[in-house]
Design a protein around this motif. Structure first.
Motif, PDB file in Angstrom:
ATOM      1  N   PHE A 119      -8.029  33.311 -18.848  1.00 13.79           N
ATOM      2  CA  PHE A 119      -7.568  31.938 -18.637  1.00 13.79           C
ATOM      3  C   PHE A 119      -7.384  31.586 -17.167  1.00 13.79           C
ATOM      4  O   PHE A 119      -7.597  30.461 -16.767  1.00 13.79           O
ATOM      5  CB  PHE A 119      -6.224  31.708 -19.348  1.00 13.79           C
ATOM      6  CG  PHE A 119      -6.341  31.656 -20.824  1.00 13.79           C
ATOM      7  CD1 PHE A 119      -6.678  30.484 -21.461  1.00 13.79           C
ATOM      8  CD2 PHE A 119      -6.132  32.789 -21.579  1.00 13.79           C
ATOM      9  CE1 PHE A 119      -6.795  30.440 -22.821  1.00 13.79           C
ATOM     10  CE2 PHE A 119      -6.244  32.756 -22.948  1.00 13.79           C
ATOM     11  CZ  PHE A 119      -6.578  31.561 -23.581  1.00 13.79           C
ATOM     12  N   HIS A 120      -6.935  32.531 -16.379  1.00 17.66           N
ATOM     13  CA  HIS A 120      -6.515  32.158 -15.030  1.00 17.66           C
ATOM     14  C   HIS A 120      -7.298  32.953 -13.991  1.00 17.66           C
ATOM     15  O   HIS A 120      -6.717  33.616 -13.146  1.00 17.66           O
ATOM     16  CB  HIS A 120      -5.020  32.408 -14.859  1.00 17.66           C
ATOM     17  CG  HIS A 120      -4.206  31.918 -16.016  1.00 17.66           C
ATOM     18  ND1 HIS A 120      -3.859  30.604 -16.158  1.00 17.66           N
ATOM     19  CD2 HIS A 120      -3.716  32.543 -17.099  1.00 17.66           C
ATOM     20  CE1 HIS A 120      -3.178  30.446 -17.268  1.00 17.66           C
ATOM     21  NE2 HIS A 120      -3.072  31.610 -17.866  1.00 17.66           N
ATOM     22  N   GLN A 121      -8.618  32.865 -14.078  1.00 17.01           N
ATOM     23  CA  GLN A 121      -9.437  33.656 -13.154  1.00 17.01           C
ATOM     24  C   GLN A 121      -9.181  33.280 -11.708  1.00 17.01           C
ATOM     25  O   GLN A 121      -9.463  34.065 -10.806  1.00 17.01           O
ATOM     26  CB  GLN A 121     -10.922  33.468 -13.463  1.00 17.01           C
ATOM     27  CG  GLN A 121     -11.346  34.006 -14.805  1.00 17.01           C
ATOM     28  CD  GLN A 121     -11.272  32.948 -15.877  1.00 17.01           C
ATOM     29  OE1 GLN A 121     -10.743  31.869 -15.663  1.00 17.01           O
ATOM     30  NE2 GLN A 121     -11.793  33.253 -17.051  1.00 17.01           N
ATOM     31  N   GLU A 122      -8.637  32.089 -11.477  1.00 17.48           N
ATOM     32  CA  GLU A 122      -8.399  31.681 -10.095  1.00 17.48           C
ATOM     33  C   GLU A 122      -7.295  32.498  -9.444  1.00 17.48           C
ATOM     34  O   GLU A 122      -7.124  32.458  -8.235  1.00 17.48           O
ATOM     35  CB  GLU A 122      -8.072  30.192 -10.029  1.00 17.48           C
ATOM     36  CG  GLU A 122      -6.767  29.772 -10.685  1.00 17.48           C
ATOM     37  CD  GLU A 122      -6.901  29.559 -12.179  1.00 17.48           C
ATOM     38  OE1 GLU A 122      -7.996  29.817 -12.723  1.00 17.48           O
ATOM     39  OE2 GLU A 122      -5.919  29.140 -12.807  1.00 17.48           O
ATOM     40  N   MET A 123      -6.531  33.249 -10.254  1.00 18.48           N
ATOM     41  CA  MET A 123      -5.427  34.001  -9.669  1.00 18.48           C
ATOM     42  C   MET A 123      -5.868  35.307  -9.013  1.00 18.48           C
ATOM     43  O   MET A 123      -5.129  35.895  -8.250  1.00 18.48           O
ATOM     44  CB  MET A 123      -4.382  34.318 -10.731  1.00 18.48           C
ATOM     45  CG  MET A 123      -3.580  33.117 -11.116  1.00 18.48           C
ATOM     46  SD  MET A 123      -2.381  33.514 -12.362  1.00 18.48           S
ATOM     47  CE  MET A 123      -1.281  34.580 -11.461  1.00 18.48           C
ATOM     48  N   PHE A 124      -7.065  35.751  -9.352  1.00 20.18           N
ATOM     49  CA  PHE A 124      -7.541  37.003  -8.749  1.00 20.18           C
ATOM     50  C   PHE A 124      -8.029  36.749  -7.335  1.00 20.18           C
ATOM     51  O   PHE A 124      -8.577  35.685  -7.053  1.00 20.18           O
ATOM     52  CB  PHE A 124      -8.726  37.551  -9.530  1.00 20.18           C
ATOM     53  CG  PHE A 124      -8.359  38.262 -10.778  1.00 20.18           C
ATOM     54  CD1 PHE A 124      -7.505  39.343 -10.748  1.00 20.18           C
ATOM     55  CD2 PHE A 124      -8.877  37.870 -11.990  1.00 20.18           C
ATOM     56  CE1 PHE A 124      -7.184  40.023 -11.900  1.00 20.18           C
ATOM     57  CE2 PHE A 124      -8.558  38.541 -13.149  1.00 20.18           C
ATOM     58  CZ  PHE A 124      -7.710  39.611 -13.096  1.00 20.18           C
ATOM     59  N   PRO A 125      -7.874  37.710  -6.454  1.00 20.11           N
ATOM     60  CA  PRO A 125      -8.607  37.632  -5.195  1.00 20.11           C
ATOM     61  C   PRO A 125     -10.103  37.643  -5.524  1.00 20.11           C
ATOM     62  O   PRO A 125     -10.514  38.307  -6.480  1.00 20.11           O
ATOM     63  CB  PRO A 125      -8.217  38.907  -4.455  1.00 20.11           C
ATOM     64  CG  PRO A 125      -7.005  39.409  -5.135  1.00 20.11           C
ATOM     65  CD  PRO A 125      -7.034  38.903  -6.533  1.00 20.11           C
ATOM     66  N   THR A 126     -10.890  36.928  -4.720  1.00 20.78           N
ATOM     67  CA  THR A 126     -12.296  36.750  -5.080  1.00 20.78           C
ATOM     68  C   THR A 126     -13.025  38.071  -5.308  1.00 20.78           C
ATOM     69  O   THR A 126     -13.724  38.241  -6.301  1.00 20.78           O
ATOM     70  CB  THR A 126     -12.999  35.965  -3.980  1.00 20.78           C
ATOM     71  OG1 THR A 126     -12.264  34.775  -3.751  1.00 20.78           O
ATOM     72  CG2 THR A 126     -14.407  35.610  -4.400  1.00 20.78           C
ATOM     73  N   SER A 127     -12.792  39.016  -4.394  1.00 24.41           N
ATOM     74  CA  SER A 127     -13.583  40.245  -4.522  1.00 24.41           C
ATOM     75  C   SER A 127     -13.184  41.025  -5.767  1.00 24.41           C
ATOM     76  O   SER A 127     -14.024  41.663  -6.410  1.00 24.41           O
ATOM     77  CB  SER A 127     -13.432  41.102  -3.271  1.00 24.41           C
ATOM     78  OG  SER A 127     -12.099  41.128  -2.877  1.00 24.41           O
ATOM     79  N   LEU A 128     -11.890  40.958  -6.127  1.00 17.48           N
ATOM     80  CA  LEU A 128     -11.454  41.636  -7.350  1.00 17.48           C
ATOM     81  C   LEU A 128     -12.091  40.969  -8.570  1.00 17.48           C
ATOM     82  O   LEU A 128     -12.548  41.635  -9.497  1.00 17.48           O
ATOM     83  CB  LEU A 128      -9.930  41.589  -7.449  1.00 17.48           C
ATOM     84  CG  LEU A 128      -9.325  42.223  -8.703  1.00 17.48           C
ATOM     85  CD1 LEU A 128      -9.708  43.681  -8.787  1.00 17.48           C
ATOM     86  CD2 LEU A 128      -7.826  42.074  -8.715  1.00 17.48           C
ATOM     87  N   LEU A 129     -12.133  39.657  -8.529  1.00 18.75           N
ATOM     88  CA  LEU A 129     -12.735  38.931  -9.650  1.00 18.75           C
ATOM     89  C   LEU A 129     -14.187  39.350  -9.833  1.00 18.75           C
ATOM     90  O   LEU A 129     -14.648  39.607 -10.944  1.00 18.75           O
ATOM     91  CB  LEU A 129     -12.666  37.420  -9.398  1.00 18.75           C
ATOM     92  CG  LEU A 129     -13.343  36.586 -10.489  1.00 18.75           C
ATOM     93  CD1 LEU A 129     -12.477  36.567 -11.739  1.00 18.75           C
ATOM     94  CD2 LEU A 129     -13.618  35.181 -10.021  1.00 18.75           C
ATOM     95  N   ILE A 130     -14.896  39.452  -8.695  1.00 16.65           N
ATOM     96  CA  ILE A 130     -16.314  39.802  -8.793  1.00 16.65           C
ATOM     97  C   ILE A 130     -16.462  41.206  -9.354  1.00 16.65           C
ATOM     98  O   ILE A 130     -17.297  41.459 -10.228  1.00 16.65           O
ATOM     99  CB  ILE A 130     -16.978  39.664  -7.419  1.00 16.65           C
ATOM    100  CG1 ILE A 130     -17.013  38.188  -7.032  1.00 16.65           C
ATOM    101  CG2 ILE A 130     -18.384  40.243  -7.442  1.00 16.65           C
ATOM    102  CD1 ILE A 130     -17.450  37.941  -5.629  1.00 16.65           C
ATOM    103  N   SER A 131     -15.599  42.111  -8.888  1.00 12.03           N
ATOM    104  CA  SER A 131     -15.784  43.479  -9.370  1.00 12.03           C
ATOM    105  C   SER A 131     -15.397  43.585 -10.842  1.00 12.03           C
ATOM    106  O   SER A 131     -16.030  44.313 -11.608  1.00 12.03           O
ATOM    107  CB  SER A 131     -15.041  44.462  -8.471  1.00 12.03           C
ATOM    108  OG  SER A 131     -13.918  44.976  -9.101  1.00 12.03           O
TER     109      SER A 131
END
Lengths: 512, 394
Positions: free
Chosen positions: A319-331
């Motif tokens: 639901f809240h993918q915006e909360m991750f740091p970008t690089s963590l989200l990508i990994s």
């Protein structure tokens, strides 16, 4: 076997009595019945009854049989004996510590089956029960459920008497009072309440007493039976009765004004009232220096990780993918490429697999335990990730959650957290962080509504008691633990009066 | 029991309404906005997670892909992208928005609304202008070191703003407030494609030591409202940042008293701008205070003497003064737009006067008298004493 309406009294004739005992016990061959004759002329006929295995054969031999059959011969006792055998036997012959009169069959059988030796004399409808109980037991061993690095290594055993003795050995005070009740229509289990008179809240004692008296059950095989029958609230995942194997924990609880309930046949002793914070305290917190108590904070952190780990992961990744740091989200996104299930199903699969493994690990015979861990590590850890069924991050989350759960010192609180975790995972999967927040609020409300024997479960946090914060999330040094927990009991609150430890001051003439 | 059923129904029927799994997302790293006739052309640089995450790399595919669509509005174009993209675009992690030069010249105002209105998009990205390029060309360049070009642009902009000064990290909020302010016109950093943008998007570009095509920041773009007015070169851009107190650290060159050059590293810099109205004419005083280290001596000079240091401080002051003056002069004479925010300063110091001039401030700005005061303190001379050049010469 139902309880007879009115206790049937013993009969005068020994033969009748023996006949009755045999019939009632169905001729069980572990019941030993000896008919003997005492006296100069061997004119007194007596019967000795005991249960083989429960009664200590040596004691019977040397203090009962020998006294009756050999030692009194050729003494003037024999004269008196023939006149009034019962009184003389009791007063002068039997060289045994504890003795009780028995006049009905109810008492007769419960004594007999508790390991006592009974003596009936022909012609009298009365007898004695001699406490000769003595059987094989496990002895005092190191407790396995709550281990410490520093602290006493003795744990309760299955023998009630041993257990009360272990507590008495810690608290040598006349105010340590004990009440024993027999609970269980069939098992007739001894249940003892122990408390510190003058410290304990009398209302709590009264409440425990009434709740114990209320129990109507055929058998008590473990203190868990008692716990469930006297707890305040059944429909809650949280335990409101504390249990422990450690005498030192019980002693500490008694000194805080709690009531201990010991049940014969189990090393687990109950302690009430039980508070939420108590489940995060370990005996060792008090044995190491006070900074060790900071580790308690770690346990509270573990509580939150164990409760929220997977649900936060689900909520944030779905639901809240915006909360991750970008690089963590990508990994994380990269790890999830090709995973066929939604994060919730993935988490649920892993959690259930883990719970099954854990359950298997607990129930399995020790010898095969290793096989479980190997299969578990391979299945959960590696194969599932390599097969692309779950993502590696999920394995990390599940493992951290599991380890956090293990670090909660009380096993039953750990179970509560495990159960609650699944509810929160469901909420997280359907509502995201909002669901978790609502779930947490519901948990807090529920926790605040609980009471354990009249004491608010969340005390001293809700209601907030400033003085008790000294031993809640952290532990202050010993000299600062001046009072007992406020809400457990209001009597005798001052616990110690020590000034803070100081360095010795420099005296005149001392050189540095 | 009823309660349980209600709860279950509640959860099942209302939950999950905007649930998206991570592998259903096309994570946009950068937007490129261009104009084609009356339509907007939106280019989205979308990350390909499988290629970026270290372990699974080596598939030989590009770490990012771009999707492009045109539409009458920006949002229309973005939604149209779903016809070419396998997943729905996800904009919360946008790092860069690149505005094409053509769009910038026409005015990019309309393009910003979606970016600030959409709840999904965070407003912490940087906005830059493609210099002499279309935005799409900028987004078509693969970069080394940082696999994701948008990340490269982001961190390179940050690094150059922090350590070299002639670029400005402008976020959406800043840009919007500059746009609506009467006393300040916006400025954006320009980005250029060095090399042939055709090969920039190929794998070869990142397979060689010396990438043939690179992205490079070069100077600031001056805007009159939302329209591109012109460009500042590197030195003038630095001047702009000195005036705006945006210099974190930079290096200034100084000509030595004899021959050769000497570099001064600015380690701290603080600018205060004061405005006043003298005889009905506005005046601006710029007061720059910097602390500097001597970082590179390429001339023979005796650093062990106090007088030398004082002399160098003077030279350093002069150098910064020049930088600022050039910058102010160019903007005043050539572009006639107040990018420095002098209008704001005047407004704060003399609101009555500002009321009178606010509507034609740009004319006033063109003949504004600007005084520059610079105070340089040299703190350290580094871990060497005199330069070896002194002895080389002998």
């Amino acid at each position: 076997m139902g309880r007879p309406e009115k206790a049937e009294s013993l009969k005068k004739s020994l033969d009748d009595n023996i006949q009755h005992v045999k019939e009632t016990l169905g001729n069980s061959n572990d019941i030993v019945i000896r008919e003997i004759r005492i006296g100069k002329e061997q004119e007194i006929k007596a019967g000795v009854f005991y249960t083989d295995g429960l009664a200590d054969a040596k004691t019977i031999q040397s203090y009962v049989m020998e006294s009756l059959m050999l030692d009194i011969r050729e003494t003037d006792m024999e004269e008196k004996l023939s006149r009034n055998p019962l009184i003389h036997l009791k007063e002068s012959v039997l060289t045994i510590g504890s003795l009780q009169d028995v006049s009905d069959f109810d008492a007769f059988f419960s004594s007999l089956l508790s390991g006592d030796t009974l003596i009936l004399v022909d012609g009298f409808n009365q007898g004695f029960a001699l406490s000769t109980a003595g059987w094989e037991d496990r002895g005092v061993q190191e407790p396995t459920s709550q281990t410490v690095v520093r602290g006493p290594r003795e744990g309760f055993s299955e023998n009630l008497r041993t257990n009360t003795a272990l507590i008495r050995r810690k608290i040598k005070d006349p105010n340590l009072w004990m009440e024993t009740k027999v609970v269980g229509r069939v098992t007739k289990t001894n249940v003892s309440m122990m408390y510190m008179n003058g410290i304990v809240n009398d209302k709590v004692v009264e409440e425990v007493r009434t709740r114990l008296d209320r129990i109507d059950i055929d058998g008590i095989l473990e203190s868990g039976y008692i716990e469930e029958l006297i707890q305040d609230e059944t429909y809650t995942p949280f335990p409101t009765v504390y249990n422990t194997e450690r005498p030192d924990v019980i002693a500490a609880g008694l000194l805080e004004g709690r009531v201990a309930i010991l049940v014969d046949g189990t090393p687990f002793v109950l302690l009430v009232p039980a508070l939420f914070t108590q489940y995060f305290q370990s005996a060792e917190d008090y044995y190491q220096r006070s900074d060790f108590g900071l580790l308690r904070m770690l346990r509270y952190l573990a509580l939150f990780i164990g409760l929220l780990g997977p649900s936060l992961y689900i909520a944030i990744t779905t639901f809240h993918q915006e909360m991750f740091p970008t690089s963590l989200l990508i990994s994380l996104a990269a790890q999830r490429e090709g995973v066929p299930f939604p994060a919730f199903v993935e988490a649920l699969m892993m959690e259930v697999t883990f719970e099954i493994l854990r359950e298997a690990g607990v129930r399995m015979p020790r010898a095969v335990g290793q096989a479980v861990s190997i299969v578990g590590a391979l299945v959960i850890g590696q194969a599932a990730v390599e097969a692309g069924i779950v993502s590696a991050a999920m394995v990390i989350v599940v493992s951290i959650t599991a380890i956090a759960n293990f670090s909660v010192p009380a096993f039953n609180m750990g179970i509560s957290i495990r159960i609650s975790r699944f509810a929160l995972m469901g909420l997280a999967a359907s509502f995201g962080l909002f669901g978790i927040t609502v779930g947490l609020i519901a948990f807090v409300l529920h926790l605040c509504s609980l009471r354990s024997f009249g004491v608010p479960y969340m005390a001293p946090m809700a209601p907030f008691v400033l003085a008790d914060q000294k031993d809640t999330i952290f532990r202050l040094p010993q000299w600062a633990l001046f009072s007992r927990p406020r809400l457990i009991s209001q009597k005798n609150v001052i616990r110690e009066q020590n000034p803070p430890t100081t360095k010795p001051s420099l005296r005149k003439g001392d050189s540095q | 029991m009823l309660l349980c059923i209600l709860i279950v129904v509640l959860v099942i029927s209302t939950g999950c309404w905007n649930r998206r799994e991570l592998n259903e997302l096309a994570i946009i790293m950068a937007f490129g906005l261009d104009k084609a006739g009356e339509q907007f052309v939106v280019t989205a640089q979308v990350v390909n997670p499988g290629q970026v995450a270290a372990k699974e790399g080596g598939g030989g595919r590009s770490p990012v892909v771009t999707f492009q669509k045109r539409g009458d509005t920006i949002h229309e174009a973005i939604r149209k992208i779903t016809t070419v993209s396998p997943r729905k675009l996800y904009g919360a992690h946008v790092r860069m928005v690149v505005i094409g030069e053509d769009l910038a010249k026409e005015g990019f105002g309309e393009a910003l609304d979606l970016l600030s209105r959409d709840a999904e998009i965070r407003t912490d990205f940087f906005i830059v202008v493609a210099k002499e390029e279309k935005a799409e060309d900028v987004l078509h360049v693969l970069t080394t070191l940082e696999q994701i070009p948008a990340n490269k642009m982001y961190s390179s902009l940050e690094a150059s703003a922090n350590a070299w000064a002639p670029s400005a990290t402008v976020t959406l909020d800043q840009l919007l407030s500059d746009l609506v302010s009467k006393g300040k016109h916006p400025v954006l950093t320009g980005i250029q494609v060095k090399g042939d943008s055709e090969t920039g998007g190929r794998k070869e570009n990142v397979e060689t030591i010396d990438s043939p095509v690179r992205l490079q920041y070069s100077g600031l773009a001056v805007f009159k409202k939302d329209q591109l007015a012109g460009w500042l070169n590197e030195k003038e851009s630095k001047g702009y940042n000195y005036i705006r107190d945006q210099v974190q650290s930079t290096v200034d060159d100084v000509i030595c008293p004899q021959r050769g050059k000497l570099a001064l590293e600015v380690i701290r810099s603080k600018t205060e701008i004061k405005g006043k109205v003298v005889n009905g004419r506005p005046q601006i005083v710029i007061d720059v205070r910097t602390e500097e280290n001597i970082s590179d001596v390429e001339c023979s000079i005796d650093l062990t003497r106090n007088e030398t240091i004082q002399e160098l401080e003077k030279l350093g002051e002069q150098s910064i003064k020049d930088i600022i003056a050039t910058s102010v002069h160019k903007v005043q004479k050539k572009y006639k737009v107040d990018i420095f925010g002098f209008g704001e300063v005047i407004r704060r110091s003399n609101p009555q006067y500002w009321k009178k001039v606010e509507n034609n401030w740009d004319q006033e700005f063109a003949d504004l008298s600007v005084q520059v005061k610079v105070d340089v303190k040299i703190r350290r001379i580094g871990s060497a004493g005199n330069s070896i050049l002194n002895e080389l010469k002998e």
